[in-house]
Design a protein around this motif. Sequence first.
Motif, PDB file in Angstrom:
ATOM      1  N   SER A  74      -6.855   3.268  -1.343  1.00 38.53           N
ATOM      2  CA  SER A  74      -7.062   3.054   0.102  1.00 38.53           C
ATOM      3  C   SER A  74      -8.466   3.393   0.601  1.00 38.53           C
ATOM      4  O   SER A  74      -8.664   3.569   1.803  1.00 38.53           O
ATOM      5  CB  SER A  74      -6.025   3.859   0.897  1.00 38.53           C
ATOM      6  OG  SER A  74      -4.717   3.446   0.549  1.00 38.53           O
TER       7      SER A  74
ATOM      8  N   LEU B  43       0.815  -1.218   0.000  1.00 34.71           N
ATOM      9  CA  LEU B  43       0.000   0.000   0.000  1.00 34.71           C
ATOM     10  C   LEU B  43       0.847   1.266   0.000  1.00 34.71           C
ATOM     11  O   LEU B  43       0.311   2.348   0.070  1.00 34.71           O
ATOM     12  CB  LEU B  43      -0.883   0.027   1.258  1.00 34.71           C
ATOM     13  CG  LEU B  43      -2.226  -0.686   1.160  1.00 34.71           C
ATOM     14  CD1 LEU B  43      -2.969  -0.580   2.489  1.00 34.71           C
ATOM     15  CD2 LEU B  43      -3.087  -0.110   0.054  1.00 34.71           C
TER      16      LEU B  43
ATOM     17  N   LYS C 209       2.490   4.540  -0.572  1.00 30.12           N
ATOM     18  CA  LYS C 209       1.948   5.554  -1.474  1.00 30.12           C
ATOM     19  C   LYS C 209       3.041   6.163  -2.335  1.00 30.12           C
ATOM     20  O   LYS C 209       4.096   6.510  -1.844  1.00 30.12           O
ATOM     21  CB  LYS C 209       1.273   6.640  -0.646  1.00 30.12           C
ATOM     22  CG  LYS C 209       0.075   6.095   0.073  1.00 30.12           C
ATOM     23  CD  LYS C 209      -0.974   7.153   0.215  1.00 30.12           C
ATOM     24  CE  LYS C 209      -2.247   6.501   0.691  1.00 30.12           C
ATOM     25  NZ  LYS C 209      -3.287   7.456   0.976  1.00 30.12           N
TER      26      LYS C 209
ATOM     27  N   SER D 254      -5.436  -0.680  -5.816  1.00 26.63           N
ATOM     28  CA  SER D 254      -4.832  -1.621  -4.878  1.00 26.63           C
ATOM     29  C   SER D 254      -4.692  -3.019  -5.462  1.00 26.63           C
ATOM     30  O   SER D 254      -5.654  -3.566  -6.012  1.00 26.63           O
ATOM     31  CB  SER D 254      -5.656  -1.673  -3.588  1.00 26.63           C
ATOM     32  OG  SER D 254      -4.996  -2.466  -2.641  1.00 26.63           O
TER      33      SER D 254
END
Length: 340
Positions: free
Chosen positions: A21, A8, A10, A311
């Motif tokens: 997210s 995840l 960024k 994602s």
Amino acid sequence: MRDIFNFLNKTDSAEMILLASNENPLGMPESARRAAAAALEGAGNYPDSNGTALKNALAARLDVSPEWLTLGSGSSEILELAAQVSLKPGENVVYSQYGFIVYAQATAHAHARATVVPSQDFGHDLDAMRAAIADDTKLVFVANPNNPTGTFIDAAPLLAFLQSVPAHVTVLLDEAYTEYLSPKQRYDSIEWVRRLPNLIVARTFSKAFGLAGMRIGYGVSQPSLTSRMNAQRPRFNVTTPAQAAAVAALGDTEFLARTYELNTAGRDQLAAGFDDLGLAYVPSSGNFLMVQVGDAEAVHARLLAAGIEVSLLGPYGLPQWLRVSIGLPEQNKAVLAALR
Ligand code: PMP
């Protein structure tokens, strides 16, 4: 322990379209921004450990007393606290395949053991979960809607399940996306908490309330369980600006209504676009959609190159799927164009 969140990370930049997210594409409500800024004046002192103003606002909203509330640094902390107060090392936790990744993490932190029940059509198989509850099971996680699949359990079967769980087992009902439910889907889980001493309902300000970066969520449970949660809680776990922002966001019904409308329209927009592209997706009750793209890593990389972050779901065992958070109309359009 392996960093299960590294997928995840960024790649933040001003131009990126961030749909990885499940945040609110409207950002932080202006009401909350102003309240948080004003609260910075007092941030030289520790926060109110009891979260009095926010608990009073929530108590009035939910029609419970403040003794029924636990505040967390995001609802993630409520999930962690539920595991810490319910489990001794070696005891068992039951949750569904494709359950939110923090359930595994909270189980590991408590040195407990997970029984992961195979899903049914990407959602919870409640009969199988009930059957998986053993003598040493002390905690069950249920998410409604579920992340990352977006599946929803109707109120009647969910309540029947909750009532069937033995009293010695705590149930954490994770309602991170409850504000996105349609009027027809909505149910009163706080009323269930009044009936069931082993039930904790967890909710968050990270999604519909637009405060993901403030880190604030809450749990609702009967006073005896709540006092154990609060005894376990780090004393100053929720910052002063976060508490103030949450009070403001809770009262900002206009922002919440706008969020709901935007999400409903965006979900329809993405679903219609996936239909056009011949891509399978799971109907979602949240602010995201899970879409089957084949080689998801390759598609993810192509989307990143186009400035769009969604994602990957490899850690969930879904290597063919991507989860796309619902954005602003032009962001959704950009995702569909890039996928095409
Ligand atoms: N539960 C579910 C199902 C979620 O998807 C999330 C956020 N992704 C959370 C809980 C926790 O969110 P937060 O800690 O920001 O409240």
